[in-house]
Design an enzyme around this catalytic site. Structure first.
Site, short mmCIF file in Angstrom:
data_model
loop_
_atom_site.label_atom_id
_atom_site.label_comp_id
_atom_site.label_asym_id
_atom_site.label_seq_id
_atom_site.Cartn_x
_atom_site.Cartn_y
_atom_site.Cartn_z
N SER A 24 -2.78 1.28 10.58
CA SER A 24 -3.07 0.22 11.53
C SER A 24 -3.50 -0.99 10.71
O SER A 24 -2.86 -1.33 9.72
CB SER A 24 -4.15 0.67 12.52
OG SER A 24 -4.48 -0.35 13.42
N TYR A 40 1.34 -9.08 16.58
CA TYR A 40 0.99 -8.08 15.58
C TYR A 40 -0.19 -7.26 16.07
O TYR A 40 -0.20 -6.03 15.95
CB TYR A 40 0.66 -8.78 14.26
CG TYR A 40 0.35 -7.83 13.12
CD1 TYR A 40 1.30 -6.93 12.66
CD2 TYR A 40 -0.90 -7.85 12.50
CE1 TYR A 40 1.01 -6.06 11.62
CE2 TYR A 40 -1.19 -7.00 11.45
CZ TYR A 40 -0.24 -6.11 11.01
OH TYR A 40 -0.51 -5.25 9.98
N LEU A 61 0.82 -1.20 0.00
CA LEU A 61 0.00 0.00 0.00
C LEU A 61 0.86 1.25 0.00
O LEU A 61 0.45 2.28 -0.57
CB LEU A 61 -0.94 0.00 1.20
CG LEU A 61 -2.11 -0.99 1.17
CD1 LEU A 61 -2.93 -0.90 2.45
CD2 LEU A 61 -3.01 -0.75 -0.04
N THR A 68 10.22 7.18 0.87
CA THR A 68 11.31 6.56 1.62
C THR A 68 11.12 5.05 1.70
O THR A 68 10.01 4.52 1.66
CB THR A 68 11.38 7.12 3.06
OG1 THR A 68 10.27 6.66 3.83
CG2 THR A 68 11.40 8.65 3.05
N LYS A 128 -0.44 -3.04 16.68
CA LYS A 128 -1.46 -2.21 16.03
C LYS A 128 -2.45 -1.64 17.04
O LYS A 128 -2.94 -0.51 16.87
CB LYS A 128 -2.18 -3.01 14.95
CG LYS A 128 -1.28 -3.38 13.78
CD LYS A 128 -0.61 -2.15 13.15
CE LYS A 128 0.21 -2.49 11.92
NZ LYS A 128 0.85 -1.28 11.33
#
Length: 291
Positions: A133, A147, A13, A31, A151
């Site tokens: 998130s 994980y 994404l 970046t 988040k």
């Protein structure tokens, strides 16, 4: 025309968003840990795109990226904290050397990048901070606990940050995507090196999901990015932005379960204040009711 700084632009994404931002004529500091992956983007948009190596866990990298935005384009309007990776494994299965790097990138890297960007963002009205998130930041699930934890932390941090920045005219958007057809289940996902048989019924399904769904996710990344751009451009953007039917289903199930627990235990759990006469006595004695 906005000036953006996006982390994690090599794939997924982040790359889709970088492409869309550049294509619409905005200015961009793109970046990634290696600028090799960004070369073609800079070549196609030499006037409006600058590339920079940025490892969010490396001190000073974020500050250099912000400085580049200011020197090359005169300021910064939008920060997108996209860099991150996933992890599969039961809480007992994973070792510190496996799960601590997850927090360094997904949480602490986001924090340091945000802190580096805030002085520049505060110089302009209408700035935006977009924190990636996940549906995994809305509800926990077996096998994704570490994980989930990173988040969930991003969610709480972002909600607090939104309140801090509201008087300054800056908005925070928490993007909570479901499964999209990116490299997330492949190169952007790691797993615990050991498997404990006791967790086969719960965690093994997550490992199987990764193996069988990589590259087959239903979500179209270009459509997700279009929603993100619309939110950034909105005068009143949402704080929480679930994207995709799976993310919305996760949110709705979580809200339903949360409401059910609250309702079932409400009468018992709210009856926890001091008795009225004791509270009144405390107030008469000059207590302000705060610990």
């Amino acid at each position: 025309m906005k000036t953006w700084l996006i982390t994690g632009c090599s794939t997924g994404l982040g790359r889709q968003l970088a492409e869309a931002v550049a294509a619409r004529g905005d200015r961009l500091v793109a970046t990634a840990r290696s600028t090799d992956t960004l070369q073609s983007l800079g070549e196609r948009y030499p006037e409006t795109v600058r590339s920079l190596a940025l490892d969010v866990t490396r001190p000073g990298d974020a500050a250099r990226a912000v400085a580049l935005a200011e020197t090359a384009f005169g300021g910064l309007d939008v920060l997108v904290n996209n860099a991150g990776f996933g992890f599969i494994g039961a809480i007992e299965e994973a070792e510190p050397g496996e799960y601590r790097p997850l927090f360094e990138v997904n949480l602490f890297g986001l924090i340091e990048t945000t802190r580096a960007a805030l002085p520049a963002l505060r110089k302009r009205a209408g700035g935006r901070i977009v924190n990636l998130s996940s549906g995994a930041g809305i509800a926990g699930s077996a096998g994704f606990g570490f994980y989930n934890a990173t988040k969930f932390a991003v969610e709480g941090l972002s909600e607090a940050l939104a309140q801090e920045l509201q008087p300054l005219g800056l908005k925070v958007i928490i993007v909570e995507p479901g499964p999209f057809r990116t490299e997330f289940l492949g190169r952007s996902m790691s797993a615990a090196s050991r498997e404990i048989a006791a967790y086969a019924e719960t965690v093994r399904a997550r490992r199987h999901y990764r193996q069988t769904n990589d590259g087959r996710q239903a979500g179209d990344p270009a459509k997700a990015v279009a929603v993100m751009l619309q939110a950034v451009d909105a005068e009143h953007p949402p704080l929480h932005l679930p994207i995709g039917p799976r993310a919305h289903a996760v949110a709705e199930r979580k809200l339903d379960a949360f409401r059910a627990d609250i309702a079932a235990w409400r009468d018992i759990s709210i009856a926890t204040d001091f008795d009225t006469h004791a509270r009144d006595s405390a107030l008469d004695a000059g207590q302000d009711g705060l610990n």
